[in-house]
Design a protein around this motif. Sequence first.
Motif, PDB file in Angstrom:
ATOM      1  N   SER A 174      -4.737  -6.189 -10.186  1.00 21.23           N
ATOM      2  CA  SER A 174      -5.113  -7.549 -10.522  1.00 21.23           C
ATOM      3  C   SER A 174      -6.628  -7.687 -10.402  1.00 21.23           C
ATOM      4  CB  SER A 174      -4.442  -8.562  -9.580  1.00 21.23           C
ATOM      5  OG  SER A 174      -4.956  -8.461  -8.271  1.00 21.23           O
ATOM      6  N   LEU A 175      -7.157  -8.693 -11.081  1.00 16.89           N
ATOM      7  CA  LEU A 175      -8.574  -9.029 -10.950  1.00 16.89           C
ATOM      8  C   LEU A 175      -8.626 -10.416 -10.334  1.00 16.89           C
ATOM      9  CD1 LEU A 175     -11.450  -8.336 -13.355  1.00 16.89           C
ATOM     10  CD2 LEU A 175     -11.221 -10.611 -12.378  1.00 16.89           C
ATOM     11  N   SER A 176      -9.329 -10.516  -9.216  1.00 22.49           N
ATOM     12  CA  SER A 176      -9.321 -11.772  -8.476  1.00 22.49           C
ATOM     13  C   SER A 176     -10.710 -12.103  -7.967  1.00 22.49           C
ATOM     14  CB  SER A 176      -8.353 -11.672  -7.292  1.00 22.49           C
ATOM     15  OG  SER A 176      -8.417 -12.825  -6.491  1.00 22.49           O
ATOM     16  N   VAL A 177     -10.980 -13.410  -7.823  1.00 19.17           N
ATOM     17  CA  VAL A 177     -12.258 -13.862  -7.271  1.00 19.17           C
ATOM     18  C   VAL A 177     -12.133 -14.128  -5.788  1.00 19.17           C
ATOM     19  CG1 VAL A 177     -13.023 -14.882  -9.439  1.00 19.17           C
ATOM     20  CG2 VAL A 177     -11.694 -16.268  -7.845  1.00 19.17           C
ATOM     21  N   ASP A 178     -10.965 -13.842  -5.221  1.00 21.90           N
ATOM     22  CA  ASP A 178     -10.796 -14.054  -3.772  1.00 21.90           C
ATOM     23  C   ASP A 178     -11.721 -13.110  -3.018  1.00 21.90           C
ATOM     24  OD1 ASP A 178      -8.881 -15.926  -4.268  1.00 21.90           O
ATOM     25  OD2 ASP A 178      -7.214 -14.504  -4.133  1.00 21.90           O
ATOM     26  N   PRO A 179     -12.257 -13.554  -1.909  1.00 27.41           N
ATOM     27  CA  PRO A 179     -13.147 -12.683  -1.124  1.00 27.41           C
ATOM     28  C   PRO A 179     -12.390 -11.496  -0.540  1.00 27.41           C
ATOM     29  CG  PRO A 179     -12.823 -14.833  -0.031  1.00 27.41           C
ATOM     30  CD  PRO A 179     -12.092 -14.886  -1.324  1.00 27.41           C
ATOM     31  N   LEU A 219     -10.258  -4.401 -19.257  1.00 30.65           N
ATOM     32  CA  LEU A 219     -10.971  -5.446 -18.527  1.00 30.65           C
ATOM     33  C   LEU A 219     -10.670  -6.823 -19.119  1.00 30.65           C
ATOM     34  CD1 LEU A 219     -12.947  -6.224 -16.311  1.00 30.65           C
ATOM     35  CD2 LEU A 219     -14.825  -5.826 -17.925  1.00 30.65           C
ATOM     36  N   HIS A 220     -10.616  -6.892 -20.443  1.00 31.25           N
ATOM     37  CA  HIS A 220     -10.297  -8.155 -21.116  1.00 31.25           C
ATOM     38  C   HIS A 220      -8.913  -8.652 -20.682  1.00 31.25           C
ATOM     39  CE1 HIS A 220      -9.830 -10.476 -25.170  1.00 31.25           C
ATOM     40  NE2 HIS A 220     -10.120 -11.279 -24.172  1.00 31.25           N
ATOM     41  N   LEU A 221      -7.953  -7.744 -20.613  1.00 33.39           N
ATOM     42  CA  LEU A 221      -6.608  -8.110 -20.175  1.00 33.39           C
ATOM     43  C   LEU A 221      -6.629  -8.633 -18.736  1.00 33.39           C
ATOM     44  CD1 LEU A 221      -3.503  -8.144 -20.414  1.00 33.39           C
ATOM     45  CD2 LEU A 221      -3.523  -5.731 -19.729  1.00 33.39           C
ATOM     46  N   LEU A 222      -7.303  -7.938 -17.850  1.00 38.66           N
ATOM     47  CA  LEU A 222      -7.365  -8.366 -16.449  1.00 38.66           C
ATOM     48  C   LEU A 222      -8.039  -9.733 -16.315  1.00 38.66           C
ATOM     49  CD1 LEU A 222      -8.360  -4.958 -14.809  1.00 38.66           C
ATOM     50  CD2 LEU A 222      -6.160  -6.130 -14.562  1.00 38.66           C
ATOM     51  N   LEU A 223      -9.048  -9.986 -17.139  1.00 40.90           N
ATOM     52  CA  LEU A 223      -9.739 -11.274 -17.087  1.00 40.90           C
ATOM     53  C   LEU A 223      -8.874 -12.397 -17.661  1.00 40.90           C
ATOM     54  CD1 LEU A 223     -13.335 -10.123 -18.052  1.00 40.90           C
ATOM     55  CD2 LEU A 223     -12.700 -11.325 -15.945  1.00 40.90           C
ATOM     56  N   ARG A 224      -8.173 -12.098 -18.756  1.00 41.86           N
ATOM     57  CA  ARG A 224      -7.286 -13.110 -19.348  1.00 41.86           C
ATOM     58  C   ARG A 224      -6.186 -13.510 -18.378  1.00 41.86           C
ATOM     59  NH1 ARG A 224      -6.397  -9.692 -23.766  1.00 41.86           N
ATOM     60  NH2 ARG A 224      -4.166  -9.891 -23.377  1.00 41.86           N
ATOM     61  N   ARG A 225      -5.762 -12.546 -17.572  1.00 37.71           N
ATOM     62  CA  ARG A 225      -4.634 -12.791 -16.661  1.00 37.71           C
ATOM     63  C   ARG A 225      -5.119 -12.761 -15.206  1.00 37.71           C
ATOM     64  NH1 ARG A 225      -0.036 -10.803 -19.534  1.00 37.71           N
ATOM     65  NH2 ARG A 225       1.218 -11.351 -17.700  1.00 37.71           N
ATOM     66  N   GLN A 226      -6.358 -13.189 -15.000  1.00 36.58           N
ATOM     67  CA  GLN A 226      -6.931 -13.092 -13.657  1.00 36.58           C
ATOM     68  C   GLN A 226      -6.081 -13.852 -12.642  1.00 36.58           C
ATOM     69  OE1 GLN A 226     -10.432 -15.748 -12.716  1.00 36.58           O
ATOM     70  NE2 GLN A 226     -10.649 -15.675 -14.942  1.00 36.58           N
ATOM     71  N   GLY A 227      -5.963 -13.245 -11.468  1.00 37.94           N
ATOM     72  CA  GLY A 227      -5.148 -13.819 -10.425  1.00 37.94           C
ATOM     73  C   GLY A 227      -3.708 -13.355 -10.470  1.00 37.94           C
ATOM     74  N   GLU A 228      -3.288 -12.790 -11.602  1.00 36.44           N
ATOM     75  CA  GLU A 228      -1.924 -12.277 -11.731  1.00 36.44           C
ATOM     76  C   GLU A 228      -1.902 -10.790 -11.377  1.00 36.44           C
ATOM     77  OE1 GLU A 228       0.158 -13.144 -15.380  1.00 36.44           O
ATOM     78  OE2 GLU A 228      -1.252 -14.736 -15.868  1.00 36.44           O
ATOM     79  N   VAL A 229      -0.781 -10.362 -10.842  1.00 38.48           N
ATOM     80  CA  VAL A 229      -0.582  -8.935 -10.604  1.00 38.48           C
ATOM     81  C   VAL A 229       0.104  -8.354 -11.840  1.00 38.48           C
ATOM     82  CG1 VAL A 229       0.494  -7.183  -9.168  1.00 38.48           C
ATOM     83  CG2 VAL A 229      -0.389  -9.289  -8.125  1.00 38.48           C
ATOM     84  N   LEU A 230      -0.567  -7.417 -12.506  1.00 40.56           N
ATOM     85  CA  LEU A 230      -0.031  -6.794 -13.710  1.00 40.56           C
ATOM     86  C   LEU A 230       0.536  -5.424 -13.360  1.00 40.56           C
ATOM     87  CD1 LEU A 230      -2.871  -7.663 -16.251  1.00 40.56           C
ATOM     88  CD2 LEU A 230      -0.726  -8.873 -15.890  1.00 40.56           C
ATOM     89  N   THR A 231       1.753  -5.176 -13.750  1.00 43.45           N
ATOM     90  CA  THR A 231       2.361  -3.877 -13.491  1.00 43.45           C
ATOM     91  C   THR A 231       1.761  -2.836 -14.420  1.00 43.45           C
ATOM     92  OG1 THR A 231       4.150  -4.147 -15.100  1.00 43.45           O
ATOM     93  CG2 THR A 231       4.506  -5.047 -12.889  1.00 43.45           C
ATOM     94  N   ARG A 232       1.948  -1.581 -14.086  1.00 48.27           N
ATOM     95  CA  ARG A 232       1.479  -0.498 -14.936  1.00 48.27           C
ATOM     96  C   ARG A 232       2.170  -0.549 -16.304  1.00 48.27           C
ATOM     97  NH1 ARG A 232       1.297   0.961  -9.749  1.00 48.27           N
ATOM     98  NH2 ARG A 232      -0.502   2.165  -8.994  1.00 48.27           N
ATOM     99  N   THR A 233       3.425  -0.961 -16.300  1.00 54.60           N
ATOM    100  CA  THR A 233       4.159  -1.084 -17.560  1.00 54.60           C
ATOM    101  C   THR A 233       3.528  -2.137 -18.459  1.00 54.60           C
ATOM    102  OG1 THR A 233       6.214  -0.454 -16.460  1.00 54.60           O
ATOM    103  CG2 THR A 233       6.406  -1.554 -18.595  1.00 54.60           C
TER     104      THR A 233
END
Length: 223
Positions: free
Chosen positions: A218-223, A157-171
């Motif tokens: 990714s973690l996003s605040v978009d609706p 969760l910390h990683l997703l929040l640090r990079r919010q809005g970015e699409v992170l690959t499984r790798t």
Amino acid sequence: MTILIIEDDPKTGDYLRKGLKEHGYVVDIARDGVDGLYRALEQDYELVVLDVMLPGLDGWEVIRQLRAKRDVPIIFLSARDEVNDRIRGLRLGADDYLVKPFSFVELELRIRTILRRGSTREIEVFEVADLRLDVVRRKVTRDGVEIPLTNKEFMLLHLLLRRQGEVLTRTQIASEVWDMNFDSDTNVVDVAVKRLRAKVDAPFERKLIATVRSVGYSLSVDP
């Protein structure tokens, strides 16, 4: 926050990387002075943890050359415990000097203190919509309700929040959270995201963690 460890002892280096990553840092390791100096000059690290006794170039020479070109904070972490060694390290421009064997808690606190002194502050609290993650207290809440997470779930969760809005690959996720190369036959990332969603998204109307098909998450605040 990105940290470079320049340490030739595999056990110490791996221990430091694991501990610092669990505290939310992005960590690289160089195993000798030549590689360490190259990395420190070529990449923008927030802090360098530097051993003295290194192959290639010793720590004294690394800091001497690095200080001529960069103003990155440096902590010496060395078995050399003579007063003269500490004085030499500080005179060469180190921000701190910690002697081995060391307390990891003390090292992490010294790192945090040095980074706070600089122009860049580590983000200690992340807030997205009604989700709140407190790095220092290791506490996650949503709409004021505390959500208990395992260590890996917290790191994810910390990683997703640090990079919010970015699409992170499984790798990328596997490398950052599990410190492993991703195997396409392994579903560890998908399972972890599913468990995290069950705690962070499922009980709430607004969903924050999105799947990007064939890419990752990714973690996003978009609706």
